[in-house]
Design a protein around this motif. Structure first.
Motif, PDB file in Angstrom:
ATOM      1  N   TYR A 168       0.831  -1.215   0.000  1.00  0.00           N
ATOM      2  CA  TYR A 168       0.000   0.000   0.000  1.00  0.00           C
ATOM      3  C   TYR A 168       0.866   1.266   0.000  1.00  0.00           C
ATOM      4  N   HIS A 193     -10.962   7.469   2.971  1.00  0.00           N
ATOM      5  CA  HIS A 193     -11.087   6.044   3.305  1.00  0.00           C
ATOM      6  C   HIS A 193     -12.516   5.653   3.654  1.00  0.00           C
ATOM      7  N   TYR A 219     -12.572  -2.052 -10.753  1.00  0.00           N
ATOM      8  CA  TYR A 219     -11.705  -0.878 -10.858  1.00  0.00           C
ATOM      9  C   TYR A 219     -11.116  -0.625  -9.477  1.00  0.00           C
ATOM     10  N   ALA A 234      -7.845  -2.512  -7.060  1.00  0.00           N
ATOM     11  CA  ALA A 234      -7.645  -3.735  -6.257  1.00  0.00           C
ATOM     12  C   ALA A 234      -7.422  -3.343  -4.804  1.00  0.00           C
ATOM     13  N   ALA A 235      -8.403  -2.683  -4.232  1.00  0.00           N
ATOM     14  CA  ALA A 235      -8.314  -2.257  -2.835  1.00  0.00           C
ATOM     15  C   ALA A 235      -8.404  -3.480  -1.922  1.00  0.00           C
ATOM     16  N   LYS A 250     -10.281  -3.601   0.472  1.00  0.00           N
ATOM     17  CA  LYS A 250     -11.723  -3.727   0.734  1.00  0.00           C
ATOM     18  C   LYS A 250     -12.367  -4.681  -0.275  1.00  0.00           C
ATOM     19  N   THR A 305      -8.482  -3.755 -12.633  1.00  0.00           N
ATOM     20  CA  THR A 305      -7.431  -2.810 -13.033  1.00  0.00           C
ATOM     21  C   THR A 305      -6.984  -2.026 -11.804  1.00  0.00           C
ATOM     22  N   ASP A 306      -5.690  -1.729 -11.766  1.00  0.00           N
ATOM     23  CA  ASP A 306      -5.149  -0.954 -10.646  1.00  0.00           C
ATOM     24  C   ASP A 306      -3.899  -0.223 -11.122  1.00  0.00           C
ATOM     25  N   THR A 361      -1.391   0.724  -9.166  1.00  0.00           N
ATOM     26  CA  THR A 361      -0.214   0.504  -8.301  1.00  0.00           C
ATOM     27  C   THR A 361       0.758  -0.470  -8.972  1.00  0.00           C
ATOM     28  N   LYS A 383       1.105  -4.042  -7.703  1.00  0.00           N
ATOM     29  CA  LYS A 383      -0.060  -4.951  -7.771  1.00  0.00           C
ATOM     30  C   LYS A 383      -0.260  -5.497  -9.203  1.00  0.00           C
ATOM     31  N   ALA A 432     -12.390   0.637  -5.482  1.00  0.00           N
ATOM     32  CA  ALA A 432     -11.915   1.800  -4.721  1.00  0.00           C
ATOM     33  C   ALA A 432     -13.058   2.804  -4.570  1.00  0.00           C
ATOM     34  N   PHE A 469     -12.740   6.401  -3.462  1.00  0.00           N
ATOM     35  CA  PHE A 469     -12.194   7.434  -4.340  1.00  0.00           C
ATOM     36  C   PHE A 469     -13.181   7.754  -5.469  1.00  0.00           C
ATOM     37  N   GLU A 488     -12.857  11.203  -7.231  1.00  0.00           N
ATOM     38  CA  GLU A 488     -11.620  11.298  -8.026  1.00  0.00           C
ATOM     39  C   GLU A 488     -11.749  10.468  -9.313  1.00  0.00           C
ATOM     40  N   ILE A 489     -12.319   9.289  -9.180  1.00  0.00           N
ATOM     41  CA  ILE A 489     -12.421   8.387 -10.338  1.00  0.00           C
ATOM     42  C   ILE A 489     -13.461   8.898 -11.348  1.00  0.00           C
TER      43      ILE A 489
END
Ligand code: TYD
Length: 394
Positions: free
Chosen positions: A60, A231, A302, A304-305, A307, A326-327, A329, A332, A362, A365, A368-369
């Protein structure tokens, strides 16, 4: 007495993304939540050994998100101008997203994930690559004296032994120093049905009520609470020594306690009702995904949190329903989601015109997304979320 109210089944380590050859013998544990009648604390029934979660492979990166970069910069500015601390310590400093705004000469960090501790040591912030304990706080006090600001974000709720954690803070805080920490809010989780706040790392989900009880028995007192959107809804708790008479409880402290009482966070039955809602959410999400599959739609996830690890493992969703995740990071990408083994790919490779629907892993977010993915939305692409209830939107 601790009473169980929720069973989210067998779950893996939510942030332990796997290579193809690593699927066999994956560690799984029973993810169950309990309510403590005495302290009112909500915790996991079974804790996972910290070394299994927080080690040199931890993935993370807080700085991956622009939202979080802005969040920590503006907090650092506010804390500096209001409290003017000299000695500063962060517990769980991750990639330095917060401490980078303070002077390295008198700012210190504690970070058990070696990959991140190396990073902040390289940035000239003395970082202890260890878990936060009373023993470590004594050592830091010996080497650098007391701290005027101790800060932690999304970290204290990871620690199993809260009495030791708070004793360690009390030991290291200067007489008028403050301890500020933020973690997901139990009230927001209960209101929003976001049961995916529960995973191995989140040993506890805090209410202000429970924190009051735990801090007070360790010589500390809450004086302010900020409610945050990050969060999925968090609380920032401001704490002082009980012996510090200079600061008193502010209005936000009383109003948060009052809201929690009104919601019934101190009553076990509230949690039983929540558990029924979680089961309903699972049935609705699985039905929706199955219907989309039957209709020939291409559905992906969308983000890979961690959560999403909880949601997919609890709901039994694998890559027959979600083709891939999809991520953004780098660490990941190319790996697989724990437990379900759904592949994770870069948005450049997978978030394209073939996608009809994307489950918002996610979801915290969302704004933002939504702002970023306007072309997907304008060509008719849809998102799914389970928060606050299962729904499709565009
Ligand atoms: P996050 O909610 O930060 O963490 P947690 O693991 O605590 O649940 O995870 C969000 C994930 O979503 C993270 O892996 C980064 C990814 N992500 C994207 O792929 N694209 C984006 O635009 C954003 C905001 C996040």
């Amino acid at each position: 007495m601790k009473k169980e109210f929720l069973d989210l089944g067998k779950q893996p380590i939510a942030n332990k993304f796997l290579n193809k050859g690593e699927f066999d013998n994956e560690f799984l544990f029973d993810l169950k939540a309990v309510f403590d009648d005495d302290t009112k604390l909500v915790s996991l029934k079974e804790f996972v050994a910290p070394e299994m979660m927080f080690n040199d492979d931890y993935t993370y990166h807080a700085s991956m998100s622009d939202t979080m970069k802005i969040h920590f910069k503006s907090l650092a500015d506010r804390l500096q101008s209001e409290f003017n601390p000299v000695n500063v310590l962060e517990i769980g400093s991750n990639d330095g997203i917060f401490i980078r705004h303070f002077n390295p000469d008198n700012t210190f960090a504690v970070e058990p994930c070696g990959n991140f501790a190396d990073m902040t040591n390289d940035m000239e912030y003395k970082t202890y690559p260890e878990f936060w304990t009373t023993k470590l706080s004594k050592l830091i006090k010996q080497e650098h004296g007391t701290m005027d600001l101790i800060y932690a974000a999304n970290c204290i709720c990871h620690i199993h032994d809260l009495d030791d954690t708070f004793t360690a803070v009390r030991n290291l805080l200067s007489e008028d120093g403050i301890f500020v920490f933020e973690d997901p809010s139990l009230l927001r989780m209960m209101e929003r049905g976001s049961y995916d706040q529960l995973y191995d790392e989140h040993a506890h989900i805090f209410s202000v009520t429970a924190l009051k009880n735990l801090l007070e028995r360790n010589g500390l007192e809450i004086f302010r609470v900020d409610n945050l959107n990050v969060h999925g809804g968090s609380n920032r708790i401001y704490v002082k020594l009980k012996t510090n008479r200079y600061r008193t409880h502010e209005q936000s402290y009383f109003s948060n306690l009052m809201q929690e009482e009104t919601f019934g966070l101190d009553v076990f039955n509230t949690y039983e009702i929540f558990a029924e809602r979680v089961e309903k959410s699972k049935n609705e999400l699985v039905s929706m995904l199955k219907k989309l599959k039957d209709d020939g739609k291409k559905v992906i996830a969308y983000g890979a949190a961690s959560k999403a690890t909880t949601v997919f493992n609890y709901c039994g969703i694998d890559n027959s329903l979600i083709e891939y995740i999809t991520d953004t990071t780098p660490s990941k990408i190319g790996k697989h989601q724990p437990g379900t083994h759904i592949p994770i790919i870069s948005p450049d490779d997978g978030f394209d015109e073939t996608v009809d629907v994307a489950y918002l892993g996610a979801w915290n977010f969302k704004t933002e997304i939504m702002n970023k993915e306007t072309s997907y939305l304008s060509r008719g692409g849809k998102f799914i979320t389970h928060v606050p209830q299962v729904m499709m939107f565009s």
